[in-house]
Design an enzyme around this catalytic site. Structure first.
Site, PDB file in Angstrom:
ATOM      1  N   GLY A  86       0.831  -1.218   0.000  1.00 47.19           N
ATOM      2  CA  GLY A  86       0.000   0.000   0.000  1.00 47.19           C
ATOM      3  C   GLY A  86       0.854   1.251   0.000  1.00 47.19           C
ATOM      4  N   GLY A  88       2.653   3.817   1.353  1.00 47.43           N
ATOM      5  CA  GLY A  88       3.209   4.104   2.671  1.00 47.43           C
ATOM      6  C   GLY A  88       3.822   5.493   2.750  1.00 47.43           C
ATOM      7  N   LYS A 109       4.068  12.453  -3.120  1.00 44.57           N
ATOM      8  CA  LYS A 109       4.983  11.412  -2.655  1.00 44.57           C
ATOM      9  C   LYS A 109       5.899  12.042  -1.610  1.00 44.57           C
ATOM     10  CE  LYS A 109       7.716   7.784  -4.802  1.00 44.57           C
ATOM     11  NZ  LYS A 109       8.377   7.320  -6.019  1.00 44.57           N
ATOM     12  N   ASP A 121       8.692   6.295   7.604  1.00 45.41           N
ATOM     13  CA  ASP A 121       8.296   7.631   8.065  1.00 45.41           C
ATOM     14  C   ASP A 121       7.397   8.359   7.068  1.00 45.41           C
ATOM     15  OD1 ASP A 121      10.069   8.217   6.060  1.00 45.41           O
ATOM     16  OD2 ASP A 121      11.592   9.123   7.351  1.00 45.41           O
ATOM     17  N   GLY A 122       7.193   7.747   5.891  1.00 43.70           N
ATOM     18  CA  GLY A 122       6.316   8.373   4.894  1.00 43.70           C
ATOM     19  C   GLY A 122       6.931   9.585   4.210  1.00 43.70           C
ATOM     20  N   ARG A 172       3.232  13.579  -8.295  1.00 48.61           N
ATOM     21  CA  ARG A 172       3.331  12.657  -9.424  1.00 48.61           C
ATOM     22  C   ARG A 172       1.991  12.581 -10.144  1.00 48.61           C
ATOM     23  NH1 ARG A 172       5.801   6.786  -8.308  1.00 48.61           N
ATOM     24  NH2 ARG A 172       3.946   6.422  -7.047  1.00 48.61           N
ATOM     25  N   ASP A 248       4.497  -4.710  -7.494  1.00 56.04           N
ATOM     26  CA  ASP A 248       3.812  -3.487  -7.043  1.00 56.04           C
ATOM     27  C   ASP A 248       4.335  -2.264  -7.779  1.00 56.04           C
ATOM     28  OD1 ASP A 248       6.111  -4.287  -5.407  1.00 56.04           O
ATOM     29  OD2 ASP A 248       5.848  -2.368  -4.405  1.00 56.04           O
ATOM     30  N   ASP A 258       7.754   4.508 -10.601  1.00 53.33           N
ATOM     31  CA  ASP A 258       8.704   4.336  -9.507  1.00 53.33           C
ATOM     32  C   ASP A 258      10.168   4.394  -9.960  1.00 53.33           C
ATOM     33  OD1 ASP A 258       7.699   4.552  -7.078  1.00 53.33           O
ATOM     34  OD2 ASP A 258       7.452   2.430  -6.657  1.00 53.33           O
TER      35      ASP A 258
END
Ligand code: AMP
Ligand code: MG
Length: 487
Positions: A86, A88, A109, A121-122, A172, A248, A258
């Site tokens: 997911g 994160g 992001k 920590d995102g 993004r 993913d 990515d």
């Protein structure tokens, strides 16, 4: 500001996502804003200042119509299935529908933790944010299906990694963030209803012209295989190495997504890999097609439970997956033939290409410069136009003579062929040593080299003074052997 929001994903059942809220940012500062892309998206600036843009693209001010959420997904990472991943460190702000009726995800992001952050920590350091900005915009200019970058904002806060780094947030833009791992999530949970919903949603969003009945899942599988075969053939033709082809990180739309440890290859070698975490070379340049097929086989497995006649579908799925490699090879051949100025594929072309690759590898020839050099050789007949190591190959003169003969049969002038070649073979790619150099400067507060490089890679086929500085391979002392995800 005004965004044409229409959030279809947020209307899906609740197991598809978790509502999310961007974290507070003390001192957001706008680093980059992609005006041309904003215009394509139908986003109206309405006289907003840079500071107001920084508020919006750091999630501090939510534009009307935004419904921030984190998407749920699973995935195979380096071959191991992880049932719950997911978003994160990503938050979907919503979808915009532009004037042409095309729908795009807008995602932040590095905007803080979500339900899916696990131990993370995102957040995102400035380096990976700018790397993704640069490389995705380069890929777009090179005609590769890709997510894009709308904005980059510095947060003013520090992100703790091996050392403290300045934090940033990337906005993004993607056709969607649906991925093989999204399908895998519901397959792993045995949630057939969600799978059916997802298949129908994806077909409507990305493949509206494809027939939904009688086997929607197989229709989707076939469509994704075709898009991915095209995508990987494009990567290979540019010497692009994605670096983390986990399921993913493979979209259902067929866009590249990515840009973590990705890199472009300098000297041609199919074993080339850069990612510091890819110890076995699983995602090396030459492995990308077979890995794509492996990932698509995982997609097939995840889709099968939705079919009403599983046995018939199993056979169909196998046939679709088996067709991937021949289809990819055909596209590979077409792409590389075009790099040699050949419009059609005939008997013998594959051998000629494989022979060239052998010579390039033996001569450790720079991949990008080889093809620009061949166009120059056509016009000058001077071997000096080619990379030094390639010039030294004893079989090169015979190869060149054979190629020239093949071109003669095609019946276009050398000038026309060279021009066609220079329209598909870039002069500038984002070379690692230059990427590292401009990111280091940016980390230290100087964004000028980054902006110069961004301008150069946005016009990759031009041999202008802007491009020249970025066109040459690294001298030995500046070679980059490893890249990092920056998570
Ligand atoms: P990636 O390798 O970038 O595709 O990320 C794989 C998974 O790790 C995804 O679920 C990401 O959301 C998660 N992730 C990566 N970096 C972070 C981070 N700094 N904080 C939270 N989650 C992260
Ligand atoms: Mg990812």
């Amino acid at each position: 500001m005004n965004f044409p929001f229409d959030n279809s994903y947020a209307r899906l059942p609740e197991e598809f996502f978790s509502p999310a809220k961007p974290a507070g940012v003390a001192a957001p500062r706008l680093l980059l804003f992609n005006e041309a892309l904003a215009d394509q998206l139908g986003i109206e600036r309405d006289g907003a200042t840079d500071d107001e843009l920084a508020q919006v693209f750091s999630g501090q001010r939510l534009v009307e119509g935004s419904q921030p959420l984190a998407q749920a997904y699973a995935g195979h990472q380096f071959g191991q299935f992880v049932p719950q991943l997911g978003d994160g460190r990503a938050i979907l702000l919503g979808e915009v529908v532009n004037r042409q009726g095309r729908r795009f995800d807008l995602q932040l992001k590095g905007a803080g933790r979500t339900l899916f952050s696990r131990g993370g920590d995102g957040l995102a350091p400035i380096g990976p944010v700018l790397r993704e900005f640069l490389v995705s915009e380069a890929m777009y200019a090179l005609g590769v299906p890709t997510t894009r970058a709308l904005a980059a904002v510095a947060t003013g806060a520090t992100v703790e990694r091996e050392r403290p780094l300045p934090g940033a947030i990337l906005t993004r833009v993607a056709a969607s963030h649906l991925r093989i791992g999204t399908v895998q999530l519901f397959a792993a949970r045995g949630n057939r209803q969600a799978l059916n919903t997802l298949v129908e949603y994806t077909l409507q969003r990305h493949y509206p012209d494809h027939p939904i009945d009688p086997t929607p899942a197989m229709t989707l599988l076939q469509a994704v295989c075709e898009q991915q075969a095209r995508l990987v053939a494009r990567w290979m033709a540019l010497g692009f190495i994605h670096g983390v082809m986990n399921t993913d990180n493979m979209t259902l739309s067929g866009e590249t997504i990515d840009y973590g440890p990705c890199a472009f290859m300098d000297q041609y070698d199919p074993q080339t890999r850069f990612s510091s975490i890819d110890h076995g070379g699983r995602y090396a340049y030459g492995n990308q097609p077979i890995i794509a097929q492996w990932n698509l086989a995982r997609l097939a497995e995840a889709l099968l439970p939705t079919e009403t006649k599983p046995n018939a579908s199993l056979e169909q799925a196998k046939a679709i997956i088996e067709q991937f490699m021949p289809r990819y090879e055909q596209l590979w051949l077409e792409a590389f033939n075009a790099k040699l100025g050949l419009a059609e594929v005939i008997e013998g072309d594959r051998q000629r290409l494989e022979h060239l690759h052998t010579l390039m590898q033996a001569g450790t020839a720079d991949f990008t410069q080889t093809f620009r050099g061949l166009a120059r050789w056509l016009q000058t007949e001077e071997l000096a136009a080619l990379p030094a190591g390639l010039q030294q190959q004893p079989e090169l003169p015979a190869w060149l003579a054979d190629w020239q003969q093949r071109l003669t049969r095609q019946g276009r002038t050398s000038t026309a062929v060279a021009q066609a070649m220079n329209r598909v073979n870039p002069y500038v790619i984002p070379r690692n040593h230059k990427v590292e150099a401009v990111l280091t400067a940016a980390e230290q507060g100087n964004l000028t080299p980054f902006k110069q490089m961004l301008a150069a890679v946005r016009r990759p086929y031009e041999e202008g003074p802007e491009q020249a500085e970025f066109s040459t391979p690294a001298p030995l002392t500046e070679r980059v052997y490893q890249t990092f995800c920056g998570t």
